[in-house]
Design an enzyme around this catalytic site. Structure first.
Site, PDB file in Angstrom:
ATOM      1  N   HIS A   1       0.839  -1.197   0.000  1.00 25.62           N
ATOM      2  CA  HIS A   1       0.000   0.000   0.000  1.00 25.62           C
ATOM      3  C   HIS A   1       0.869   1.240   0.000  1.00 25.62           C
ATOM      4  O   HIS A   1       2.042   1.211   0.395  1.00 25.62           O
ATOM      5  CB  HIS A   1      -0.941   0.019   1.214  1.00 25.62           C
ATOM      6  CG  HIS A   1      -0.238   0.242   2.523  1.00 25.62           C
ATOM      7  ND1 HIS A   1      -0.001   1.491   3.044  1.00 25.62           N
ATOM      8  CD2 HIS A   1       0.300  -0.637   3.413  1.00 25.62           C
ATOM      9  CE1 HIS A   1       0.631   1.384   4.197  1.00 25.62           C
ATOM     10  NE2 HIS A   1       0.834   0.098   4.448  1.00 25.62           N
ATOM     11  N   CYS A   2       0.296   2.349  -0.477  1.00 23.11           N
ATOM     12  CA  CYS A   2       0.961   3.642  -0.402  1.00 23.11           C
ATOM     13  C   CYS A   2       0.215   4.490   0.616  1.00 23.11           C
ATOM     14  O   CYS A   2      -0.446   3.962   1.507  1.00 23.11           O
ATOM     15  CB  CYS A   2       1.015   4.312  -1.769  1.00 23.11           C
ATOM     16  SG  CYS A   2      -0.601   4.682  -2.467  1.00 23.11           S
ATOM     17  N   ALA A   3       0.264   5.810   0.484  1.00 20.46           N
ATOM     18  CA  ALA A   3      -0.368   6.678   1.483  1.00 20.46           C
ATOM     19  C   ALA A   3      -1.878   6.559   1.475  1.00 20.46           C
ATOM     20  O   ALA A   3      -2.533   6.790   2.497  1.00 20.46           O
ATOM     21  CB  ALA A   3       0.043   8.131   1.235  1.00 20.46           C
TER      22      ALA A   3
END
Length: 700
Positions: free
Chosen positions: A26-28
């Site tokens: 996942h990213c932000a």
């Protein structure tokens, strides 16, 4: 016992289950999936899951699901699901690698582009929280300096201030090491090997080589454009460019890309029983000199060249530069193409001590947040609970976290009207920055309300982002973010029926017709033939109006037609008729009076009651469109009726099959003659039971 499926379980099911996942990170704001077969994922199904803001299919079998600020929690919950633990990617890694390699051959150029930007994203993404944290420390320093409490530019600083500087400079100085670690993990090699190679260029020993007083055979030159010094030393008879690599980001990205090739080849040729020692050893022997002699200087040159080019554009045509940057970002961010610019920002701070890109970039962010605020305004107006929740969360993430993805994926990319209006806000903000001579940032930061103090001049930046926010907000608040078709569809899905223009005109015409009829001499005069005031108009009198049909009472503001819910016709209440589909609905006169309005369609009745109260009974919503079908009308305009007399008998099945709500508003149309009109009951009401309470003024 009933069971409830959680959002993480629904997401896992929607992407084909744990057996369809080869890799998940996942990213932000987004879950990033690599799937065995992405064709099984239905975008509409994914976006219907509570908490999901959007779905982004990518080339090959990559898939992104936008969650927003809660992505870490959702990711953790998915990874902790029993299905992931028992049948997840780890148990099928070898097979997954084979399939991934086969897919990579078939993906073509787009897959290479995707992989490149994923490499950039995953190398930076884990560092975003610490970068944000340090930017807030700097913002605090900026506020204190503006108030005159500290001087961050003093040659000799108090120990306390020096310590605070160390608190945030640690992140930026050792950023190359952190990037090298993340990049190594992304390319599936030992992250500590990549970390050690990069750390070699940040040791005091290497830095001391740049000091001619401490090291022989060193020559230094000055870059006039950037006002920076570069030194060269003779090492093993070869020239080595010496740089302070603290804060560099291009160097570790380039170094790890080469290291990954070297490392994996060494793993193939070195026997497994000695790999623990010799793979790191030979990686160091090869990559540390290659990085120091070639990759390091090349990375600095790349960063310097890009920074110099943008600096030239910024100084030569500041207005053009300040407008281009915010106009580009709305297209770069959704594609993940903003990472190179972020790297240049960090490189500028490292080489120049400031950055000139983030100021105009901030105007794009606030134009984005202004658009989201306008969407929130429309959602409140339309009583659209889902969009209100989405916009509220996205706006909070933007204004206080500087994160635009929840707004972009949750709202803006879904509605084609938003971007053109938002781009106007971007251009206005950028123009102000350009006309003001540009805005510099003292550190890399998420452009939020909390980080305004790090920009200089702060007043110019504040004016620019306020203008960008206000322009986007104003345009979308006026013109809307949906087309008429999209808005009607959304309101229908939310259970809100928007007024049909023809129906609205007909309803208002009925009101005028009833008012005109009541003004004629005779039946509806405010006084009886003997000159006495009608009973409901006697000062202080409270008159009860009974219900003309049986059903459930609902507040008028919950009636799904703004002509009635806003009180435009008059105060009152709505009734949801009781009964089964096969039964008729009988509507009766609540008291004796004269029929003022009774159109041929049979959908509405205006009555001037003998008491002096004038009412409108509107049977169903939009039922005028049936043109009388299913309505057995019992009265005509001008008829006298007694309490309980049938006005109309409605075939419930006909109305329901046509798709029209049977909600029946009962309204007092001459409410201005009274002190108040109140609902007299809640819940179920029977025909002839008190529905409204009308109170006359204390004085005539």
């Amino acid at each position: 016992m009933a069971t409830t499926t959680s959002a993480p379980e629904m997401i896992l099911d929607a992407v084909g289950g744990a057996e369809n996942i080869t890799h998940l990170t996942h990213c932000a704001t987004r879950l990033r999936f690599e799937l065995v077969d992405a064709s099984v994922v239905d975008k509409a199904t994914v976006e219907a899951i509570p908490g999901v803001m959007g779905a982004v299919p990518q080339s090959g079998d990559r898939y992104q699901i936008v969650i927003g600020g809660a992505v870490q929690g959702v990711y953790d919950e998915i990874m902790n699901l029993p299905a992931m633990k028992s049948g997840g990617a780890s148990s099928r890694q070898a097979d997954a690698d084979v399939k991934a390699a086969a897919r990579a051959k078939a993906r073509g150029k787009n897959a290479l582009v995707d992989a490149f930007f994923e490499y950039l994203s995953d190398s930076f993404r884990p560092l975003l929280p610490v970068l944000l944290g340090t930017s807030l420390i700097i913002a605090g320093e900026a506020v204190l300096e503006a108030l005159g409490y500290i001087d961050t530019r003093a040659e000799i600083k108090p120990a306390s201030l020096a310590f605070v500087d160390a608190m945030f400079r640690s992140v930026f100085y050792f950023l190359p090491i952190m990037v090298a670690y993340n990049a190594s993990k992304k390319l599936n090699i030992d992250p500590w090997v990549g970390t050690a190679v990069m750390a070699a260029l940040l040791t005091p020993n290497f830095i001391a080589m740049s000091d001619p007083e401490l090291t022989r055979n060193v020559t230094c030159t000055v870059n006039q454009t950037l006002d920076t010094q570069m030194c060269t030393a003779n090492v093993f008879g070869l020239p080595m460019q010496l740089q302070d690599y603290g804060g560099q980001v291009f160097v570790p990205l380039m170094m790890v890309a080469v290291l990954a090739v070297v490392y994996k080849q060494l793993v193939k040729i070195i026997p497994s029983n000695v790999q623990m020692v010799f793979v790191p050893f030979l990686s160091f022997v090869i990559m540390m000199p290659v990085t120091a002699f070639l990759i390091g200087p090349l990375g600095v040159w790349v960063g310097t060249a890009l920074g110099t080019g943008l600096a030239w554009l910024n100084s030569t045509a500041p207005i053009i530069f300040a407008i281009i940057i915010p106009l580009l970002y709305p297209f770069l961010v959704p594609l993940g193409l903003h990472w190179p610019l972020n790297a240049i920002m960090i490189a500028n701070i490292n080489t120049l001590g400031y950055d000139f890109i983030q100021g105009p970039m901030g105007t794009w962010n606030f134009a984005c947040f202004g658009a989201t605020a306008a969407v929130l305004l429309w959602a409140v107006r339309d009583r659209d609970k889902e969009m209100r929740q989405t916009a509220t969360g996205a706006l909070a993430a933007g204004l206080f976290g500087g994160i635009s993805e929840p707004s972009l994926y949750g709202i803006h990319l879904r509605f084609k009207r938003i971007y053109p209006l938002m781009l106007v806000g971007c251009a206005v903000g950028g123009l102000i920055v350009g006309l003001g001579g540009g805005v510099d940032a003292s550190t890399f930061a998420f452009t939020s309300l909390l980080t305004i103090p790090i920009f200089s001049p702060m007043a110019l930046y504040a004016i620019a982002i306020a203008a960008a926010f206000g322009t986007s907000f104003g345009l979308i608040a006026v013109f809307g973010y949906r087309t008429k078709e999209e808005r009607a569809e959304a309101l229908a899905a939310a259970g809100v029926v928007e007024a049909d223009p023809a129906e609205t005109a007909a309803d208002l015409a009925l009101e005028k017709q009833a008012a005109a009829a009541s003004a004629q001499p005779g039946d509806a005069q405010e006084k009886t033939g003997q000159g006495q005031p009608k009973s409901a108009l006697v000062p202080g009198t409270v008159t009860e109006i009974v219900s003309p049909l049986s059903g459930a009472v609902i507040p008028l503001d919950q009636v799904a037609d703004p002509v009635f819910s806003t009180g435009a016709v008059g105060p009152g209440a709505g009734i949801e008729p009781e009964g089964d589909s096969g039964k008729h609905i009988v509507v009766t006169a609540p008291a004796a009076g004269t029929i003022l309005v009774a159109p041929e369609s049979g959908h509405a009745y205006g009555i001037a009651l003998d008491s002096g109260v004038e009412i409108l009974i509107h049977v169903g919503l939009d039922t005028v469109n049936l043109e009388g079908k299913g309505f057995d009308v019992k009265v005509s305009q001008g008829d006298r009726v007694e309490a309980g007399a049938e006005l109309v008998r409605v075939d419930r099945a006909v109305v329901e099959e046509a798709g029209y709500p049977l909600t029946t508003p009962v309204l007092v149309t001459n409410a201005a003659s009274f002190a108040s009109v109140d609902v007299a009951t809640e819940g179920e009401v029977a025909t002839g039971a008190a529905l409204l309470r009308v109170t006359a003024p204390d004085k005539n």
